[in-house]
Design a protein around this motif. Structure first.
Motif, mmCIF file in Angstrom:
data_model
loop_
_atom_site.group_PDB
_atom_site.id
_atom_site.type_symbol
_atom_site.label_atom_id
_atom_site.label_comp_id
_atom_site.label_asym_id
_atom_site.label_seq_id
_atom_site.Cartn_x
_atom_site.Cartn_y
_atom_site.Cartn_z
ATOM 1 N N TYR A 247 47.779 64.892 49.619
ATOM 2 C CA TYR A 247 47.570 66.310 49.969
ATOM 3 C C TYR A 247 46.179 66.506 50.583
ATOM 4 O O TYR A 247 46.022 67.177 51.609
ATOM 5 N N GLU A 248 45.169 65.902 49.960
ATOM 6 C CA GLU A 248 43.794 66.096 50.445
ATOM 7 C C GLU A 248 43.600 65.543 51.856
ATOM 8 O O GLU A 248 42.872 66.136 52.658
ATOM 9 N N ARG A 249 44.252 64.410 52.118
ATOM 10 C CA ARG A 249 44.157 63.841 53.483
ATOM 11 C C ARG A 249 44.754 64.814 54.502
ATOM 12 O O ARG A 249 44.187 65.040 55.565
ATOM 13 N N LEU B 192 51.255 72.629 44.879
ATOM 14 C CA LEU B 192 50.478 72.362 46.101
ATOM 15 C C LEU B 192 50.185 73.644 46.874
ATOM 16 O O LEU B 192 49.122 73.785 47.481
ATOM 17 N N LEU B 193 51.125 74.586 46.824
ATOM 18 C CA LEU B 193 50.894 75.874 47.499
ATOM 19 C C LEU B 193 49.709 76.609 46.863
ATOM 20 O O LEU B 193 48.870 77.181 47.564
ATOM 21 N N CYS C 113 53.635 65.764 61.605
ATOM 22 C CA CYS C 113 52.242 66.112 61.284
ATOM 23 C C CYS C 113 51.865 65.792 59.835
ATOM 24 O O CYS C 113 50.703 65.885 59.465
ATOM 25 N N GLY C 114 52.826 65.423 59.016
ATOM 26 C CA GLY C 114 52.512 65.012 57.636
ATOM 27 C C GLY C 114 52.442 66.145 56.645
ATOM 28 O O GLY C 114 52.218 65.914 55.451
ATOM 29 N N CYS C 115 52.651 67.368 57.087
ATOM 30 C CA CYS C 115 52.502 68.457 56.108
ATOM 31 C C CYS C 115 53.696 68.485 55.143
ATOM 32 O O CYS C 115 54.783 67.974 55.460
ATOM 33 N N PHE C 116 53.453 69.049 53.960
ATOM 34 C CA PHE C 116 54.485 69.082 52.919
ATOM 35 C C PHE C 116 55.433 70.229 53.196
ATOM 36 O O PHE C 116 55.000 71.345 53.497
ATOM 37 N N LEU C 117 56.725 69.929 53.116
ATOM 38 C CA LEU C 117 57.721 70.922 53.513
ATOM 39 C C LEU C 117 58.469 71.521 52.336
ATOM 40 O O LEU C 117 58.705 70.848 51.328
ATOM 41 N N TYR C 118 58.831 72.774 52.466
ATOM 42 C CA TYR C 118 59.744 73.390 51.512
ATOM 43 C C TYR C 118 60.780 74.197 52.301
ATOM 44 O O TYR C 118 60.502 74.704 53.386
ATOM 45 N N SER C 119 61.957 74.275 51.738
ATOM 46 C CA SER C 119 63.057 74.932 52.437
ATOM 47 C C SER C 119 63.007 76.448 52.202
ATOM 48 O O SER C 119 62.678 76.900 51.100
ATOM 49 N N VAL C 120 63.314 77.207 53.270
ATOM 50 C CA VAL C 120 63.340 78.681 53.064
ATOM 51 C C VAL C 120 64.752 79.240 53.331
ATOM 52 O O VAL C 120 65.537 78.619 54.036
ATOM 53 N N THR D 276 48.888 73.047 55.248
ATOM 54 C CA THR D 276 49.210 71.742 54.659
ATOM 55 C C THR D 276 50.592 71.768 54.008
ATOM 56 O O THR D 276 51.330 70.797 54.065
ATOM 57 N N VAL D 277 50.907 72.892 53.393
ATOM 58 C CA VAL D 277 52.234 73.059 52.803
ATOM 59 C C VAL D 277 52.931 74.132 53.630
ATOM 60 O O VAL D 277 52.452 75.265 53.709
ATOM 61 N N ALA D 278 54.021 73.742 54.288
ATOM 62 C CA ALA D 278 54.620 74.677 55.252
ATOM 63 C C ALA D 278 56.130 74.787 55.055
ATOM 64 O O ALA D 278 56.771 73.863 54.544
#
Ligand SMILES: [Zn+2]
Length: 233
Positions: free
Chosen positions: A179-181, A8-9, A226-233, A190-192
Motif C-alpha cells: 500500500y505504501e509503495r 486501506l480506505l 497502475c497497481g492501485c487497490f480495487l473495490y467493486s461498486v 491508492t484505493v479506487a
C-alpha cells in the motif's frame, strides 16, 4: 467490501490528511516571504513618495532664490537708470531690466508648475501611507494565522499518526508495505473503485481476472495497469 480494503480506505484517508497538512506547513515560509515582499513594496512606494515631495520642495526653493537674485538686480538697475543722465545708457539699462523681468516671468511660470505638482504628490504620499498601514495591519493578522496553522497542523499530524499506527498494527505488514509503495505514487487514489471494468485510479480497463476477483471479493486485488487497490461498486 473486503475488511482489508475498508481498512486501506481509512488508512488512505489518514495518509492523505497527513500529506495535506505537511504540504500546508511546507508552504508557510513561501507565504511569509510573499507577505514580506508586499511590505517591502509598500515601504519603497512610501519612500519614493516622500523623496518626490522633498525634490519638488527643493526645486521650488531654488527657483525662489533665483527669482530673488534677479529681482534684486532689477532694483539695482532701476536705481542706476534713475541716476543716469545719458539717454543711451538709460535705454541700455531699460533693455537690461526687461531682460531680467522676462527671466523672472519664466521662473514664476516654472514655480507655478512645481506648486501645482505639490497637490498630486501629497495625494500620492497619503495613498502610500494608507497602503503601508493596511499592509502592516493585514500582515500582523496573516502572520498570526500562519503561525496558528503551523501549530495546529503539527498537533493534528501527531494525532492522525497515532490513529494511523493503531490501524496499521492489525493489518498484514506485506499489505501495508505494498500500500505504501502505491500511495507514494498515487496518493489519494491508492484505493479506487472498479467501475464498468475500469480502474478508478488510472481510468483504464483492467484484465478480466482482476475484474472477476474484485467483484468476487475473495482477495485483495490491484489494478494491472497502475497497481492501485480495487473495490467493486
Ligand atoms: Zn489503475
Amino acid at each position: 467490501m473486503l475488511p482489508e480494503i475498508e481498512s486501506l480506505l481509512v488508512l488512505q484517508d489518514r495518509d492523505h490528511d497527513i500529506q495535506t497538512m505537511l504540504s500546508e506547513i511546507e508552504k508557510i515560509p513561501r507565504d511569509a516571504a510573499a507577505i514580506k515582499q508586499r511590505l517591502d513594496g509598500s515601504t519603497t512606494e512610501l519612500d519614493s513618495a516622500k523623496k518626490a515631495i522633498v525634490e519638488n520642495e527643493l526645486a521650488i526653493s531654488k527657483i525662489d532664490l533665483d527669482r530673488k537674485v534677479r529681482k534684486d538686480t532689477i532694483e539695482k538697475l532701476n536705481v542706476q537708470r534713475f541716476e543716469t543722465k545719458k539717454n543711451d545708457e538709460y535705454a541700455a539699462i531699460g533693455a537690461e531690466i526687461t531682460r531680467y523681468q522676462d527671466m523672472v516671468d519664466v521662473l514664476e511660470t516654472e514655480e507655478l508648475e512645481y506648486m501645482e505638482k505639490t497637490d498630486a504628490l501629497e495625494a500620492t504620499l497619503s495613498t502610500a501611507k494608507e497602503r503601508l498601514a493596511n499592509v502592516k495591519a493585514n500582515m500582523a493578522i496573516e502572520v498570526k494565522e500562519l503561525m496558528e496553522k503551523k501549530a495546529q497542523n503539527t498537533v493534528r499530524i501527531e494525532e492522525v499518526k497515532a490513529d494511523r499506527a493503531n490501524l496499521v498494527k492489525d493489518l498484514d505488514p506485506s499489505l501495508i508495505s505494498m500500500y505504501e509503495r502505491v500511495f507514494a505514487k498515487k496518493g489519494n487514489q491508492t484505493v479506487a473503485p472498479l467501475n464498468e471494468n475500469k480502474c478508478g485510479g488510472c481510468h483504464m480497463k483492467v484484465i478480466a481476472d482482476v475484474v472477476s476477483n474484485t467483484i468476487a471479493e475473495k482477495e485483495v486485488c490491484q489494478c494491472n495497469n497502475c497497481g492501485c487497490f480495487l473495490y467493486s461498486v
